[in-house]
Design an enzyme around this catalytic site. Structure first.
Site, PDB file in Angstrom:
ATOM      1  N   TYR A   1       8.856   2.614   6.075  1.00 55.89           N
ATOM      2  CA  TYR A   1      10.291   2.439   6.299  1.00 55.89           C
ATOM      3  C   TYR A   1      10.828   3.336   7.405  1.00 55.89           C
ATOM      4  O   TYR A   1      11.674   2.923   8.189  1.00 55.89           O
ATOM      5  CB  TYR A   1      11.067   2.730   5.004  1.00 55.89           C
ATOM      6  CG  TYR A   1      10.846   1.671   3.954  1.00 55.89           C
ATOM      7  CD1 TYR A   1      11.648   0.537   3.913  1.00 55.89           C
ATOM      8  CD2 TYR A   1       9.814   1.780   3.028  1.00 55.89           C
ATOM      9  CE1 TYR A   1      11.442  -0.457   2.966  1.00 55.89           C
ATOM     10  CE2 TYR A   1       9.589   0.786   2.080  1.00 55.89           C
ATOM     11  CZ  TYR A   1      10.412  -0.335   2.057  1.00 55.89           C
ATOM     12  OH  TYR A   1      10.196  -1.316   1.133  1.00 55.89           O
TER      13      TYR A   1
ATOM     14  N   ASN B   1       3.051   0.736   2.985  1.00 55.86           N
ATOM     15  CA  ASN B   1       4.500   0.539   3.028  1.00 55.86           C
ATOM     16  C   ASN B   1       5.088   1.520   4.028  1.00 55.86           C
ATOM     17  O   ASN B   1       4.762   2.713   3.990  1.00 55.86           O
ATOM     18  CB  ASN B   1       5.127   0.799   1.660  1.00 55.86           C
ATOM     19  CG  ASN B   1       4.725  -0.244   0.622  1.00 55.86           C
ATOM     20  OD1 ASN B   1       4.094  -1.246   0.959  1.00 55.86           O
ATOM     21  ND2 ASN B   1       5.091  -0.011  -0.618  1.00 55.86           N
TER      22      ASN B   1
ATOM     23  N   ARG C   1       4.364 -11.310  -2.536  1.00 55.61           N
ATOM     24  CA  ARG C   1       3.898 -10.148  -3.290  1.00 55.61           C
ATOM     25  C   ARG C   1       4.892  -9.847  -4.406  1.00 55.61           C
ATOM     26  O   ARG C   1       6.033  -9.477  -4.140  1.00 55.61           O
ATOM     27  CB  ARG C   1       3.776  -8.947  -2.335  1.00 55.61           C
ATOM     28  CG  ARG C   1       3.433  -7.644  -3.006  1.00 55.61           C
ATOM     29  CD  ARG C   1       3.241  -6.522  -1.982  1.00 55.61           C
ATOM     30  NE  ARG C   1       2.909  -5.282  -2.647  1.00 55.61           N
ATOM     31  CZ  ARG C   1       3.721  -4.218  -2.752  1.00 55.61           C
ATOM     32  NH1 ARG C   1       4.921  -4.234  -2.204  1.00 55.61           N
ATOM     33  NH2 ARG C   1       3.332  -3.149  -3.389  1.00 55.61           N
TER      34      ARG C   1
ATOM     35  N   GLU D   1       5.119  -3.546   2.574  1.00 57.59           N
ATOM     36  CA  GLU D   1       6.585  -3.442   2.540  1.00 57.59           C
ATOM     37  C   GLU D   1       7.085  -2.867   3.849  1.00 57.59           C
ATOM     38  O   GLU D   1       6.484  -1.921   4.386  1.00 57.59           O
ATOM     39  CB  GLU D   1       7.078  -2.491   1.434  1.00 57.59           C
ATOM     40  CG  GLU D   1       6.984  -3.034   0.043  1.00 57.59           C
ATOM     41  CD  GLU D   1       7.467  -2.029  -1.004  1.00 57.59           C
ATOM     42  OE1 GLU D   1       8.316  -1.162  -0.681  1.00 57.59           O
ATOM     43  OE2 GLU D   1       6.972  -2.109  -2.134  1.00 57.59           O
TER      44      GLU D   1
ATOM     45  N   HIS E   1       4.030  -1.537 -10.574  1.00 55.48           N
ATOM     46  CA  HIS E   1       5.103  -1.117  -9.659  1.00 55.48           C
ATOM     47  C   HIS E   1       6.123  -0.343 -10.498  1.00 55.48           C
ATOM     48  O   HIS E   1       7.285  -0.719 -10.617  1.00 55.48           O
ATOM     49  CB  HIS E   1       5.713  -2.335  -8.957  1.00 55.48           C
ATOM     50  CG  HIS E   1       6.477  -2.017  -7.707  1.00 55.48           C
ATOM     51  ND1 HIS E   1       6.240  -2.643  -6.500  1.00 55.48           N
ATOM     52  CD2 HIS E   1       7.475  -1.145  -7.466  1.00 55.48           C
ATOM     53  CE1 HIS E   1       7.067  -2.173  -5.581  1.00 55.48           C
ATOM     54  NE2 HIS E   1       7.835  -1.266  -6.140  1.00 55.48           N
TER      55      HIS E   1
ATOM     56  N   GLU F   1       2.497   2.506  -4.356  1.00 54.13           N
ATOM     57  CA  GLU F   1       2.984   3.836  -3.994  1.00 54.13           C
ATOM     58  C   GLU F   1       2.770   4.878  -5.100  1.00 54.13           C
ATOM     59  O   GLU F   1       3.745   5.398  -5.672  1.00 54.13           O
ATOM     60  CB  GLU F   1       4.469   3.784  -3.618  1.00 54.13           C
ATOM     61  CG  GLU F   1       4.768   2.854  -2.457  1.00 54.13           C
ATOM     62  CD  GLU F   1       6.207   2.965  -1.953  1.00 54.13           C
ATOM     63  OE1 GLU F   1       7.016   3.677  -2.579  1.00 54.13           O
ATOM     64  OE2 GLU F   1       6.521   2.361  -0.914  1.00 54.13           O
TER      65      GLU F   1
HETATM   66  C1  FCB Z   1       9.608   1.471  -1.847  1.00 54.06           C
HETATM   67  C2  FCB Z   1       9.377   0.767  -3.164  1.00 54.06           C
HETATM   68  C3  FCB Z   1      10.196  -0.483  -3.342  1.00 54.06           C
HETATM   69  C4  FCB Z   1      11.590  -0.365  -2.762  1.00 54.06           C
HETATM   70  C5  FCB Z   1      11.542   0.195  -1.351  1.00 54.06           C
HETATM   71  C6  FCB Z   1      12.878   0.312  -0.686  1.00 54.06           C
HETATM   72  O1  FCB Z   1       9.320   2.828  -1.997  1.00 54.06           O
HETATM   73  O2  FCB Z   1       8.027   0.424  -3.308  1.00 54.06           O
HETATM   74  O3  FCB Z   1      10.206  -0.821  -4.697  1.00 54.06           O
HETATM   75  O4  FCB Z   1      12.397   0.341  -3.591  1.00 54.06           O
HETATM   76  O5  FCB Z   1      10.906   1.444  -1.360  1.00 54.06           O
END
Ligand code: FCB
Length: 463
Positions: free
Chosen positions: A295, A293, A76, A368, A120, A165
């Site tokens: 985290y 995405n 990607r 992500e 992006h 995002e």
């Molecule tokens: C996301 C973004 C990516 C990167 C990660 C850590 O929000 O899409 O570009 O910075 O966080």
């Protein structure tokens, strides 16, 4: 660790143009809002910028060889809009097209499917000068650019992702100011969110008109938020964050409306008159998959009357949580990553299962997931990153668990292939599976997590 995945599951890695390419003044590239933002003193940690980044623009072949060696089935990447249309409209810059043309062929030559994100975050600066995402016209410009890319790259692309995002583009870009263009105006952010939704819908139509059989998608950073208690006001705090963090995109994109509770939450700021007749029909286009995405997660509560905390989740001055001034987040509990984010694989499972229950026919792709930790490059070229390895394993297990519980997930993309320019954190946060030695010829070195990912892919793709 042994995990079960459906046949044909796709493993990949993700990157983004401004974070890795460098070469900002080459081959006719125009200026983006991130060039402007990063060159404004005080906005990016250590004064870093993406002028050189990982020099991927010149080292792309070597980087594709790393992908092949990892064994990923897909990659990607994102296209830098200012390389394609330096002014954000009209004239096409052929050398910009040629770069992505070579990149896509290089992927296909290596048996790797290209997943192309159109936007992006590197908006051409001239469009920002005309109002950026606050300006409805920008949505039409994205559609024009989408058509150019679809015509050039065609069906060599496996999936086109319109936006990455949009929450960050709208609320970090226009409300908290932590991202380019760095504004802190609640109304601007809400307008931006709508125009991003519109841009997505128009771009999907433009792509399908050029490449009817391609897959079209969008990537959202859906927020996994838990209430601090079961008190009604804390549950309502979560509802508010979900409304302006998730529903503001999910509902128009997938259901063709804006949620009435969101409209009530932000009634002091806007009456939504920026939504024109017909917009919601343009926005709600059938999607082949939804990118998510993930985290970390957070815990929210109703802000106590005596609270002095102003920390509502941004570091750019303002709060990104428009219409939710009476909400606050608890400090994350450890262990934390180098971003100060918690590590919550259970939240990952819950989020994926929740979205799949709600939209059972929709294919989900984790576009992500990854972690930043400080790394040490040893004299022998090794990088031992046990925390990143553990994060990867926990989230791979959580992903498999979500699938076992019925979530329809067809792919996972590790963020990121390389250490890179982490937006307002500059180069001080490393997310790569592969270490980049910025001060020493940009040398690439595999971290232990890259070897771990390679093994995971080999083990789960063989059957
Ligand atoms: C996301 C973004 C990516 C990167 C990660 C850590 O929000 O899409 O570009 O910075 O966080």
């Amino acid at each position: 660790m042994s995990i079960q995945l459906p046949k044909g599951f796709t493993w990949g890695t993700a990157t983004a143009s401004y974070q890795i390419e460098g070469a900002v003044n080459e081959d006719g590239r125009g200026t983006s809002i991130w060039d402007t933002y990063s060159h404004t003193p005080g906005l990016v940690l250590n004064g870093d910028n993406g002028d050189v980044a990982c020099d991927h623009y010149h080292r792309w072949e070597e980087d594709l060889d790393h992908l092949a060696r990892l064994g990923v089935q897909a990659y990607r990447f994102s296209v830098a809009w200012p390389r394609i249309q330096p002014l954000g409209a009209g004239a096409v810059n052929q050398p910009g097209i040629d770069f992505y043309d070579r990149l896509v062929d290089g992927l296909l030559d290596r048996g790797i499917r290209p997943i192309c994100t159109l936007y992006h975050w590197d908006l051409p600066q001239p469009l920002e000068d005309a109002g950026g995402w606050q300006n409805r016209e920008t949505a039409y410009r994205l559609a024009e650019y989408a058509q150019i890319i679809a015509a050039a790259l065609g069906d060599r692309i496996d999936t086109y992702t319109t936006l990455n995002e949009p929450w960050c583009s709208a609320f970090l870009g226009y409300a908290s100011g932590a991202h380019a263009p760095g504004l802190t105006e609640a109304l601007a952010a809400l307008k931006a969110a709508h125009h991003l939704n519109l841009a997505h819908g128009l771009a999907v139509q433009a792509i399908r008109a050029k490449v009817p059989n391609t897959k079209a998608s969008i990537t959202l950073n859906l927020h996994k938020v838990r209430p601090a208690s079961l008190a009604p006001e804390d549950l309502d705090a979560v509802r508010q964050i979900e409304a302006v963090g998730n529903e503001i995109f999910l509902r128009p994109l997938l259901e063709g409306c804006y949620p009435s509770d969101l409209i009530a939450d932000v009634a002091d700021i806007t009456d939504f008159s920026f939504v024109q007749d017909g917009d919601l029909a343009e926005i709600k286009q059938p999607l082949d998959c939804l990118g998510i995405n993930y985290y970390s997660s957070s815990v929210a509560r109703r802000r106590p009357n005596d609270s002095t905390s102003t920390a509502t989740g941004g570091h750019g001055g303002g709060s990104p949580w428009v219409g939710a001034d009476n909400v606050e987040f608890l400090d994350p509990t450890g262990p934390l990553t180098d971003m100060g984010w918690n590590i919550d694989p259970q939240g990952f499972t819950e989020l994926l299962v929740g979205v799949s229950k709600r939209y059972p026919d929709l294919e989900l792709v984790v576009t992500e997931n990854g972690s930043a930790f400080p790394d040490t490059l040893e004299a022998d070229g090794s990088v031992h990153d046990p925390k990143r390895v553990a994060y990867l394993e926990w989230h791979a297990e959580a992903l498999a668990e979500a699938i076992r519980l019925g979530a329809k997930i067809t792919g996972y993309y590790a963020w990121s292939l390389l250490d890179n320019f982490e937006w307002s954190w500059g180069y001080a946060r490393r997310f790569g599976l592969i270490h980049v030695d910025y001060g020493n010829g940009q040398a690439r070195h595999w971290k232990d997590s890259a070897y771990r990912y390679q093994k995971l892919i080999a083990e789960t793709s063989a059957s």
